[in-house]
Scaffold this motif. Sequence first.
Motif, PDB file in Angstrom:
ATOM      1  N   LEU A 146       0.858  -1.479   0.156  1.00  0.00           N
ATOM      2  CA  LEU A 146      -0.051   0.312   0.241  1.00  0.00           C
ATOM      3  C   LEU A 146       0.894   1.324   0.047  1.00  0.00           C
ATOM      4  O   LEU A 146       1.029   2.459  -0.588  1.00  0.00           O
ATOM      5  N   LEU A 147       1.770   1.255   0.632  1.00  0.00           N
ATOM      6  CA  LEU A 147       2.605   2.084   1.031  1.00  0.00           C
ATOM      7  C   LEU A 147       3.289   2.700  -0.279  1.00  0.00           C
ATOM      8  O   LEU A 147       2.958   3.942  -0.932  1.00  0.00           O
ATOM      9  N   SER A 148       3.112   1.914  -1.420  1.00  0.00           N
ATOM     10  CA  SER A 148       5.067   1.495  -2.146  1.00  0.00           C
ATOM     11  C   SER A 148       3.786   2.404  -3.545  1.00  0.00           C
ATOM     12  O   SER A 148       3.656   2.924  -4.534  1.00  0.00           O
ATOM     13  N   HIS A 149       2.814   1.801  -3.337  1.00  0.00           N
ATOM     14  CA  HIS A 149       1.855   2.006  -4.347  1.00  0.00           C
ATOM     15  C   HIS A 149       1.162   3.717  -4.124  1.00  0.00           C
ATOM     16  O   HIS A 149       1.551   4.604  -5.036  1.00  0.00           O
ATOM     17  N   TRP A 150       0.757   4.557  -2.806  1.00  0.00           N
ATOM     18  CA  TRP A 150       0.675   5.720  -3.076  1.00  0.00           C
ATOM     19  C   TRP A 150       1.454   6.701  -2.926  1.00  0.00           C
ATOM     20  O   TRP A 150       1.741   7.770  -3.879  1.00  0.00           O
ATOM     21  N   TYR A 151       3.239   5.908  -3.035  1.00  0.00           N
ATOM     22  CA  TYR A 151       4.680   6.263  -3.040  1.00  0.00           C
ATOM     23  C   TYR A 151       4.962   6.528  -4.322  1.00  0.00           C
ATOM     24  O   TYR A 151       4.917   7.587  -5.353  1.00  0.00           O
ATOM     25  N   MET A 152       4.346   5.539  -5.620  1.00  0.00           N
ATOM     26  CA  MET A 152       4.517   5.646  -7.238  1.00  0.00           C
ATOM     27  C   MET A 152       3.517   6.932  -7.326  1.00  0.00           C
ATOM     28  O   MET A 152       3.351   7.323  -8.122  1.00  0.00           O
ATOM     29  N   VAL A 153       1.924   6.670  -7.388  1.00  0.00           N
ATOM     30  CA  VAL A 153       0.399   7.756  -7.512  1.00  0.00           C
ATOM     31  C   VAL A 153       1.361   8.987  -6.387  1.00  0.00           C
ATOM     32  O   VAL A 153       0.931   9.839  -7.953  1.00  0.00           O
ATOM     33  N   TYR A 154       1.863   9.483  -6.021  1.00  0.00           N
ATOM     34  CA  TYR A 154       2.209  10.686  -5.629  1.00  0.00           C
ATOM     35  C   TYR A 154       3.218  11.491  -6.473  1.00  0.00           C
ATOM     36  O   TYR A 154       3.034  12.228  -7.233  1.00  0.00           O
ATOM     37  N   TYR A 155       4.264  10.768  -7.348  1.00  0.00           N
ATOM     38  CA  TYR A 155       5.402  10.797  -8.194  1.00  0.00           C
ATOM     39  C   TYR A 155       4.239  10.791  -9.185  1.00  0.00           C
ATOM     40  O   TYR A 155       4.364  11.909 -10.319  1.00  0.00           O
ATOM     41  N   LEU A 156       3.889  10.037  -9.717  1.00  0.00           N
ATOM     42  CA  LEU A 156       2.754   9.731 -11.121  1.00  0.00           C
ATOM     43  C   LEU A 156       1.979  11.787 -11.308  1.00  0.00           C
ATOM     44  O   LEU A 156       2.446  12.215 -12.154  1.00  0.00           O
ATOM     45  N   ILE A 157       1.368  11.692 -10.190  1.00  0.00           N
ATOM     46  CA  ILE A 157       0.616  12.852 -10.098  1.00  0.00           C
ATOM     47  C   ILE A 157       1.672  14.151 -10.197  1.00  0.00           C
ATOM     48  O   ILE A 157       1.301  15.247 -11.198  1.00  0.00           O
ATOM     49  N   LEU A 158       2.473  14.191  -9.307  1.00  0.00           N
ATOM     50  CA  LEU A 158       3.027  15.612  -9.434  1.00  0.00           C
ATOM     51  C   LEU A 158       3.960  15.960 -10.613  1.00  0.00           C
ATOM     52  O   LEU A 158       3.957  16.888 -10.837  1.00  0.00           O
ATOM     53  N   ARG A 159       4.725  14.507 -11.427  1.00  0.00           N
ATOM     54  CA  ARG A 159       5.237  14.758 -12.618  1.00  0.00           C
ATOM     55  C   ARG A 159       4.391  15.581 -13.542  1.00  0.00           C
ATOM     56  O   ARG A 159       4.972  16.276 -14.299  1.00  0.00           O
ATOM     57  N   THR A 160       3.534  14.549 -13.600  1.00  0.00           N
ATOM     58  CA  THR A 160       2.465  15.073 -15.066  1.00  0.00           C
ATOM     59  C   THR A 160       2.120  16.952 -14.194  1.00  0.00           C
ATOM     60  O   THR A 160       2.078  17.858 -14.948  1.00  0.00           O
ATOM     61  N   VAL A 161       1.630  16.388 -13.462  1.00  0.00           N
ATOM     62  CA  VAL A 161       1.493  18.895 -12.441  1.00  0.00           C
ATOM     63  C   VAL A 161       2.381  19.487 -13.306  1.00  0.00           C
ATOM     64  O   VAL A 161       2.511  21.074 -13.743  1.00  0.00           O
ATOM     65  N   GLU A 162       3.793  18.638 -12.984  1.00  0.00           N
ATOM     66  CA  GLU A 162       5.149  20.073 -13.061  1.00  0.00           C
ATOM     67  C   GLU A 162       5.210  20.116 -14.825  1.00  0.00           C
ATOM     68  O   GLU A 162       5.527  20.823 -15.175  1.00  0.00           O
ATOM     69  N   TRP A 163       4.553  19.038 -15.889  1.00  0.00           N
ATOM     70  CA  TRP A 163       4.380  18.781 -17.527  1.00  0.00           C
ATOM     71  C   TRP A 163       5.894  19.501 -17.851  1.00  0.00           C
ATOM     72  O   TRP A 163       6.187  19.417 -18.997  1.00  0.00           O
ATOM     73  N   ASP A 164       7.112  19.576 -16.995  1.00  0.00           N
ATOM     74  CA  ASP A 164       8.160  20.268 -17.495  1.00  0.00           C
ATOM     75  C   ASP A 164       8.482  18.600 -18.692  1.00  0.00           C
ATOM     76  O   ASP A 164       9.735  19.148 -19.845  1.00  0.00           O
ATOM     77  N   THR A 165       8.627  17.850 -17.704  1.00  0.00           N
ATOM     78  CA  THR A 165       9.574  16.562 -19.042  1.00  0.00           C
ATOM     79  C   THR A 165       8.051  15.637 -19.735  1.00  0.00           C
ATOM     80  O   THR A 165       8.407  15.045 -20.749  1.00  0.00           O
TER      81      THR A 165
END
Length: 402
Positions: free
Chosen positions: A49-68
């Motif tokens: 469960l922790l790894s799932h939310w850890y990966m989802v957090y960075y998935l959303i974060l990198r999408t919001v940043e949009w630079d990459t």
Amino acid sequence: MTNVERNYDDFTHVPNLIFKSMGYDFLDTPRRVPSWQRILLRIYWILCLLSHWYMVYYLILRTVEWDTLAGNPTTIMRYAIVYFFVLNSDMKFIIFMHHRRRLRELNNRMRALYPKDDCERRAYRVNDFYWPRIARYGVYYYYFVVFVVVVGPILQATGTYIYQRFTSSSEIKFIYLSTFPMERIKSMTPLTYAFSQAVDFVFTHFVMNINLGTDIWMMCLCGQLCMHFAHLGRQLEAYRPNRHHQLEDCEFLVSIVRKHQLLFTLHMELDNIFGMLMAYNLFSTATTLCCVAFYSILQGLNREGFGFLLFFFSCSAQFYMVCYYGQLLIDLSQSIALAAYIHTWYEGSPTYRKYLLLIMQRAQRPVMLSAKGVIIISLVTFTNLMNMTYRFFAIIRRVLGK
């Protein structure tokens, strides 16, 4: 040597094992397991469960940043594939956990209905309905793709490093390749890379097992219904009525009708539990296949392109297994009407023939797995889905000129 007749636990072993490998015992059967093993399973479940939310957090974060992502269609499509697959698994997990009590009750009712002794199991031909070869090979291939997707980056990075050591005279650097596109650690070191790969493995194990395990549970219970419908049809086909034994013949039909109605009740419960899951499964499978096809065209035949091509066939095989069981349920529930027609009904009394006509009328409306009553899950549905994916693939190739 005679074949050993399967018991009910043999049928539920595979789906329960998939969830237990994540640390979650759906059937709550660890009473004979040592306490330290239960603690380790619980710890791994928390890590999932922790790894799932850890990966989802960075998935959303990198999408919001949009630079990459900006201006890079390949990366955007990779993110889209991860999004659709994670959403598919999350929706399945939420629906499964929401209906877990109903599903346990349905499983217990199926267990109570299962034939008790070997003689009765042979009459039911239980071994014929034990996880067919198409389902077993589909599960094997599914986990082979998981292994390729997770281990592939590590093998490629290690192989590249070894190759450079023997062929390059300049400075050699280890390429820290990852399974997923979102960046999580800015400065990678061997220790942080090992941590990153461990998180990738636990996350992939959790997401892939949820995605497969829910479908396997549905197929397990659907297969039980198919077994009972098939046995009911054989019973009716083999019966020999006699107009001089009207009472016995009518009592036989009463037992058939009661069993038939019970199976319809169990089917309605199964369809209610998995209806929303099937609806979202159909949508997510279609979108995932289209995204993977598009990404494979953009990426070409390198490691990632080959991995996603395997993933495409894995998603297709998984949905085919679901549609296969849906089609089998339709065919075997309709077989009761055929059995009523081809057995020696003409030798029965007029009352027997009248009651038999009612059974035939009801059996002509087959039981079906449906996506909330909108789309019937059958092999026709699988064919339509693959046709739609192929058309999308052909259009993309024409647009990109590849």
